[in-house]
Design an enzyme around this catalytic site. Sequence first.
Site, PDB file in Angstrom:
ATOM      1  N   GLU A   1       0.800  -1.236   0.000  1.00  0.00           N
ATOM      2  CA  GLU A   1       0.000   0.000   0.000  1.00  0.00           C
ATOM      3  C   GLU A   1       0.832   1.286   0.000  1.00  0.00           C
ATOM      4  O   GLU A   1       0.750   2.080   0.944  1.00  0.00           O
ATOM      5  CB  GLU A   1      -0.949   0.010   1.206  1.00  0.00           C
ATOM      6  CG  GLU A   1      -1.943  -1.122   1.189  1.00  0.00           C
ATOM      7  CD  GLU A   1      -2.917  -1.095   2.363  1.00  0.00           C
ATOM      8  OE1 GLU A   1      -2.830  -0.169   3.199  1.00  0.00           O
ATOM      9  OE2 GLU A   1      -3.762  -1.985   2.448  1.00  0.00           O
TER      10      GLU A   1
ATOM     11  N   GLU B   1      -5.269  -8.610   0.573  1.00  0.00           N
ATOM     12  CA  GLU B   1      -5.889  -8.309   1.875  1.00  0.00           C
ATOM     13  C   GLU B   1      -7.371  -8.077   1.671  1.00  0.00           C
ATOM     14  O   GLU B   1      -7.775  -7.406   0.707  1.00  0.00           O
ATOM     15  CB  GLU B   1      -5.342  -7.010   2.497  1.00  0.00           C
ATOM     16  CG  GLU B   1      -4.003  -7.140   3.139  1.00  0.00           C
ATOM     17  CD  GLU B   1      -3.524  -5.824   3.774  1.00  0.00           C
ATOM     18  OE1 GLU B   1      -4.366  -4.985   4.189  1.00  0.00           O
ATOM     19  OE2 GLU B   1      -2.305  -5.638   3.844  1.00  0.00           O
TER      20      GLU B   1
END
Length: 438
Positions: free
Chosen positions: A160, A353
């Site tokens: 991320e 995720e």
Amino acid sequence: MIRRMVTNPMPQFPAGFLWGVSTSAHQIEGAADTREPSVWDVFTAEPGRVKDGSTAAVACDSYHRSHEDVALLAGLGVDAYRFSVSWPRVASPGGLDFYDRLVDALCAAGVRPVVTLFHWDLPVALDWLERDTASRFADHACVVAERLGDRVAKWITLNEPAEHTLLGHALGVHAPGRRLMFDALPVAHHQLLAHGLAVRALRAAGAGDIGIANSHGPTWAASESPEDREAAEFYDLLLNRLFSDPLLIGRYPEGFGELMPGDVEADLKVIAEPIDWYGINYYAPTRVGAPHGAEIEFGGLSLPAELPFTVREIEDRPVTDFGWPVVPEALTELLAGFRERYGDRLPPVLITENGCSYQGVDDQERIAYLDGHIRALHRAVEAGVDVRGYFVWSLLDNFEWAEGYTRRFGLVHTDFETLERTPKASYAWLRDLLRAQR
Ligand code: IFM
């Protein structure tokens, strides 16, 4: 609150589909005294930075209890475990020994190691505003690959980079706590460059099966008004396409390339180095409207008035205890959008995720969340999106960054006093689901 019985059988995913769970080093390892410090150690030591005043000095103590974690993974029956190596630990004397043992234990338990090379815990001496950090990251990738490469199933360069840029450097609510607003853009560029250099370094070290874990979610305009649509489009460029376009089509969205440092055209060739798969972390869509000219509180964040958008609530949806809306079908929408935008340039996708924060061990809400999202994923697969795996965030309740220990994302409950692990209802549910998929 969602509370419903999950009764319909889960449709079958294609053979070889990879089921896993994810964690990250800083959030679970603890044993901070056995490694060099990271920017997160410095940040959490500053009063007021973390909601409950906690630090990750002990966290789940997985450094000393990895045998318990591996037993939980084996009991769950996952194919793969995504964990990150702590860069400051790798840089500490003997630091790689821990990961060497962990990888061996995973292989012995029949769980394939999926390694993230950077999940936000930057060594304190480094800074993503500096271009040189990208080269240092490639060196780090090479060191890890040389030691673990013979047993690691898949590599993830970065986790991320969008959140690390936005929360850590633009808004200052994560480490290193800078509030640079748009002057944080070089942090995005240097991370993307680091990714490309690391892909090359990994391949040179003989490692393969390389991807990245980028966070993405659909952006919904608050209304059809031109102002709201324009604000939503800008948000989508900043949080989604700024990170996927350079990787997948080798260019920045219009207007952003000029804001990046260095020889951007040359760097884009490195950034777009082909990868074997593209990882998506998905939690929720975002509804975005035109700015109000005033600071707003949203999802625990204070968004400054000068931003060219505001984030609005998604009404009529249940929310997790983090306040995030539960919208499973937005995952199907997201994946269909990726396929449409990138076509053949999109490699196979892994959901690296997906998960939710709820309290309690009888976590029926988490079961409903996961059930809905896995079904939504199946719809994307049926519609022809080449998705090859799904990882739940997270194996354990852990240190949730600026929220400290107040948010619980685990399939396994962690008692942060005794460090005892207790599988939740969702753990048994996922175990049964995985058995039925085999
Ligand atoms: O805990 C984080 C993780 O580190 C990165 N993705 C989102 C998770 C939940 O907030």
